[in-house]
Write an enzyme that holds these catalytic residues in place. Structure first.
Site, short mmCIF file in Angstrom:
data_model
loop_
_atom_site.label_atom_id
_atom_site.label_comp_id
_atom_site.label_asym_id
_atom_site.label_seq_id
_atom_site.Cartn_x
_atom_site.Cartn_y
_atom_site.Cartn_z
N CYS A 12 38.69 36.00 37.38
CA CYS A 12 39.62 37.06 37.73
C CYS A 12 38.84 38.38 37.85
CB CYS A 12 40.72 37.13 36.67
SG CYS A 12 42.12 38.20 37.09
N HIS A 65 45.80 30.76 41.01
CA HIS A 65 45.00 31.70 40.25
C HIS A 65 44.98 31.27 38.78
CE1 HIS A 65 43.05 35.61 39.85
NE2 HIS A 65 43.78 35.83 38.76
N ASP A 111 46.03 30.67 45.56
CA ASP A 111 45.88 31.91 44.80
C ASP A 111 46.52 33.06 45.56
OD1 ASP A 111 45.03 34.19 43.44
OD2 ASP A 111 43.03 33.40 43.05
#
Length: 274
Positions: A131, A224, A193
């Site tokens: 991330c 994600h 994502d």
């Protein structure tokens, strides 16, 4: 291989100068106290060094690496992880655009410095992260000491919106050639994502290709945060995570896991005697 965890509070110069907590997870070989291992900087998501991040770093360390996990938000909060809830998410997203890009880069430099000076590190450094940490691992590769980086679903790279002012220069630096003939990168994204849509992934990939960056590109059937084994909102895929971790270890073992001697220019063949 067993591991141990130590805490290091490093002074910083930028922003308000509050110390940065770095968690170092290292292999333990009691009979070989002077053993040397490669180093890995493991950058966390927006929640700082949570349980999933520490477990991920511990797995890497157990394979024979000294792993440093910086707490990214020392300017605004203590080293404790933020919670995986609305309040923690809002804080993490707010902090990442309050902090300057220069301060993010200083953190990376300090973490690399710490590994290079660690008594059990041989100075061969790699990076990884997820991330926010995927973006920070990408930027860490601008440091020539970082020989490879494996970046999991790095956010804000395509939109250039990391840091104060939401105007980072990550892809601009790639276009300038700062990753050309530098460390090797691996970019891993989930095709579902929503944080990094297809157009954004295409932009990152084409920019790297146009700049002749050495990289591998993996798009998998995942969302994600698919490697997070806690509070992933139903997105954690353990089997896929295991596969991606195996890929990460192949890259690290090949690039920093052994001393290959000096690197020669691309296209040249080293002379040898048969």
């Amino acid at each position: 291989m067993l591991v141990s965890k130590t805490l290091h509070d490093l002074p910083t110069k930028l922003d308000n100068g509050r110390p940065m907590r770095v968690y170092v997870i290292a292999p333990v070989l009691p009979d070989y106290p002077q053993a040397k291992f490669p180093g890995v900087v493991c950058f966390s998501e927006i929640y700082q060094v949570t349980g999933p991040v520490e477990r991920f770093a511990g797995q890497i360390a157990s394979h024979g690496y000294v792993v440093a996990c910086p707490s990214s938000y020392h300017e605004f909060a203590g080293p404790e992880p933020l919670s995986y809830d609305t309040e923690g998410t809002d804080k993490g997203n707010d902090y990442k655009i309050q902090k300057t890009i220069a301060a993010f880069d200083e953190d990376a430099t300090l973490a690399i410095d710490l590994l290079v000076s660690h008594p059990n590190c041989n100075g061969r450094i790699a990076a990884t992260g997820m991330c926010l940490g995927g973006h920070l691992a990408f930027r860490a590769t601008f440091d020539p000491r970082v020989l490879s980086s494996v970046c999991f679903f790095g956010t804000d790279i395509h939109s250039a919106t990391l840091g104060k002012g939401k105007q980072d220069d990550t892809l601009a630096r790639v276009r300038k050639g700062e990753l050309t003939d530098n460390g090797e990168l691996v970019m891993i994204f989930g095709k579902q994502d929503t944080h990094v849509p297809r157009a954004g992934r295409d932009l990152i990939r084409s920019t790297m290709e146009d700049a002749n960056v050495t990289f591998s590109w993996l798009e998998v059937q995942a969302q994600h945060a698919f490697i997070r084994d806690e509070s992933s909102k139903g997105r954690w895929d353990a089997a896929l995570t295991r596969s991606m971790f195996t890929f990460l270890m192949e890259v690290f073992e090949r690039t920093v896991g052994r001393d290959l001697g000096p690197r020669i220019a691309s296209g040249k063949v080293a002379e040898h005697v048969c």
